[in-house]
Design a protein around this motif. Sequence first.
Motif, PDB file in Angstrom:
ATOM      1  N   PHE A   1      29.022  38.941  42.503  1.00 47.13           N
ATOM      2  CA  PHE A   1      28.610  37.608  42.066  1.00 47.13           C
ATOM      3  C   PHE A   1      27.091  37.585  42.133  1.00 47.13           C
ATOM      4  O   PHE A   1      26.506  37.903  43.179  1.00 47.13           O
ATOM      5  CB  PHE A   1      29.206  36.513  42.947  1.00 47.13           C
ATOM      6  N   ASP A   2      26.461  37.259  41.018  1.00 48.46           N
ATOM      7  CA  ASP A   2      24.994  37.224  40.936  1.00 48.46           C
ATOM      8  C   ASP A   2      24.360  38.512  41.442  1.00 48.46           C
ATOM      9  O   ASP A   2      23.340  38.487  42.141  1.00 48.46           O
ATOM     10  CB  ASP A   2      24.426  36.030  41.713  1.00 48.46           C
ATOM     11  N   GLY A   3      24.963  39.637  41.119  1.00 46.25           N
ATOM     12  CA  GLY A   3      24.402  40.928  41.486  1.00 46.25           C
ATOM     13  C   GLY A   3      24.643  41.368  42.920  1.00 46.25           C
ATOM     14  O   GLY A   3      24.151  42.410  43.337  1.00 46.25           O
ATOM     15  N   HIS A   4      25.389  40.604  43.685  1.00 48.36           N
ATOM     16  CA  HIS A   4      25.680  40.942  45.078  1.00 48.36           C
ATOM     17  C   HIS A   4      27.171  41.201  45.240  1.00 48.36           C
ATOM     18  O   HIS A   4      27.997  40.453  44.716  1.00 48.36           O
ATOM     19  CB  HIS A   4      25.285  39.800  46.018  1.00 48.36           C
ATOM     20  N   ILE A   5      27.491  42.237  45.991  1.00 42.55           N
ATOM     21  CA  ILE A   5      28.905  42.496  46.260  1.00 42.55           C
ATOM     22  C   ILE A   5      29.381  41.470  47.290  1.00 42.55           C
ATOM     23  O   ILE A   5      28.739  41.260  48.313  1.00 42.55           O
ATOM     24  CB  ILE A   5      29.148  43.946  46.727  1.00 42.55           C
ATOM     25  N   ILE A   6      30.461  40.793  46.944  1.00 44.12           N
ATOM     26  CA  ILE A   6      30.981  39.756  47.836  1.00 44.12           C
ATOM     27  C   ILE A   6      32.379  40.105  48.361  1.00 44.12           C
ATOM     28  O   ILE A   6      32.948  39.357  49.134  1.00 44.12           O
ATOM     29  CB  ILE A   6      30.997  38.370  47.150  1.00 44.12           C
ATOM     30  N   GLY A   7      32.903  41.236  47.940  1.00 43.10           N
ATOM     31  CA  GLY A   7      34.215  41.656  48.401  1.00 43.10           C
ATOM     32  C   GLY A   7      34.796  42.714  47.494  1.00 43.10           C
ATOM     33  O   GLY A   7      34.100  43.273  46.643  1.00 43.10           O
ATOM     34  N   ALA A   8      36.080  42.975  47.694  1.00 42.21           N
ATOM     35  CA  ALA A   8      36.761  43.984  46.881  1.00 42.21           C
ATOM     36  C   ALA A   8      38.268  43.775  46.977  1.00 42.21           C
ATOM     37  O   ALA A   8      38.765  43.148  47.912  1.00 42.21           O
ATOM     38  CB  ALA A   8      36.401  45.394  47.355  1.00 42.21           C
ATOM     39  N   VAL A   9      38.954  44.323  45.989  1.00 44.15           N
ATOM     40  CA  VAL A   9      40.417  44.334  45.965  1.00 44.15           C
ATOM     41  C   VAL A   9      40.852  45.793  46.004  1.00 44.15           C
ATOM     42  O   VAL A   9      40.323  46.618  45.252  1.00 44.15           O
ATOM     43  CB  VAL A   9      40.973  43.667  44.684  1.00 44.15           C
ATOM     44  N   GLY A  10      41.796  46.099  46.881  1.00 45.86           N
ATOM     45  CA  GLY A  10      42.367  47.440  46.947  1.00 45.86           C
ATOM     46  C   GLY A  10      43.867  47.348  46.760  1.00 45.86           C
ATOM     47  O   GLY A  10      44.510  46.451  47.307  1.00 45.86           O
ATOM     48  N   VAL A  11      44.408  48.269  45.983  1.00 45.08           N
ATOM     49  CA  VAL A  11      45.845  48.280  45.703  1.00 45.08           C
ATOM     50  C   VAL A  11      46.357  49.700  45.906  1.00 45.08           C
ATOM     51  O   VAL A  11      45.693  50.674  45.527  1.00 45.08           O
ATOM     52  CB  VAL A  11      46.142  47.804  44.264  1.00 45.08           C
ATOM     53  N   SER A  12      47.545  49.811  46.483  1.00 42.68           N
ATOM     54  CA  SER A  12      48.153  51.112  46.710  1.00 42.68           C
ATOM     55  C   SER A  12      49.667  50.987  46.564  1.00 42.68           C
ATOM     56  O   SER A  12      50.238  49.961  46.902  1.00 42.68           O
ATOM     57  CB  SER A  12      47.809  51.603  48.119  1.00 42.68           C
ATOM     58  N   GLY A  13      50.263  52.052  46.049  1.00 45.32           N
ATOM     59  CA  GLY A  13      51.721  52.069  45.980  1.00 45.32           C
ATOM     60  C   GLY A  13      52.302  52.749  44.759  1.00 45.32           C
ATOM     61  O   GLY A  13      53.455  53.157  44.767  1.00 45.32           O
ATOM     62  N   VAL A  14      51.523  52.830  43.693  1.00 41.73           N
ATOM     63  CA  VAL A  14      52.007  53.491  42.478  1.00 41.73           C
ATOM     64  C   VAL A  14      50.961  54.533  42.073  1.00 41.73           C
ATOM     65  O   VAL A  14      50.138  54.946  42.878  1.00 41.73           O
ATOM     66  CB  VAL A  14      52.312  52.469  41.350  1.00 41.73           C
ATOM     67  N   GLN A  15      50.976  54.964  40.819  1.00 46.40           N
ATOM     68  CA  GLN A  15      50.000  55.943  40.369  1.00 46.40           C
ATOM     69  C   GLN A  15      48.596  55.341  40.397  1.00 46.40           C
ATOM     70  O   GLN A  15      48.419  54.125  40.248  1.00 46.40           O
ATOM     71  CB  GLN A  15      50.339  56.426  38.966  1.00 46.40           C
ATOM     72  N   ALA A  16      47.601  56.186  40.581  1.00 44.01           N
ATOM     73  CA  ALA A  16      46.225  55.736  40.773  1.00 44.01           C
ATOM     74  C   ALA A  16      45.745  54.765  39.698  1.00 44.01           C
ATOM     75  O   ALA A  16      45.205  53.698  40.010  1.00 44.01           O
ATOM     76  CB  ALA A  16      45.293  56.947  40.833  1.00 44.01           C
TER      77      ALA A  16
END
Length: 140
Positions: free
Chosen positions: A101-116
């Motif tokens: 957001f506005d050039g700053h990292i404010i978080g992330a989403v990670g997902v696991s369980g199927v193919q990459a």
Amino acid sequence: MKTIRVLSQEDARRMAAAESEARQNGWNVSIAICDAGGHALWLQRMDGAPLMSAQVAPEKARACILSGKPSKVYEDMVNQGRIAALSMPVVPLEGGEPIYFDGHIIGAVGVSGVQAGQDAQVARAGVAALDGANHLYAGA
């Protein structure tokens, strides 16, 4: 002093819409949403998702937070022979997407369980639910 936005619990609930993407495709995954410090705001292991996916999903998100890049960058490094990347403090597996957001990292989403690539597809759907296009990694 700068003002930096932070993810709220409501933002995390909205991004949990990634579950819809997974369900539409019949994928049982774990979805982790982390703040800019790498702390979990949301963790969901769908019924039938591999047990280990609940550990891997937050680590994919943290890899994005540490680097500011999708976790696929590190998987590609390893696949291209840069095995030294295995000693980095990140999980080198596709499926993590940073949130900007506005050039700053404010978080992330990670997902696991199927193919990459499928994990990444679900993660991108989560980011997009936040009004996505300007949040996705674009070499920031």
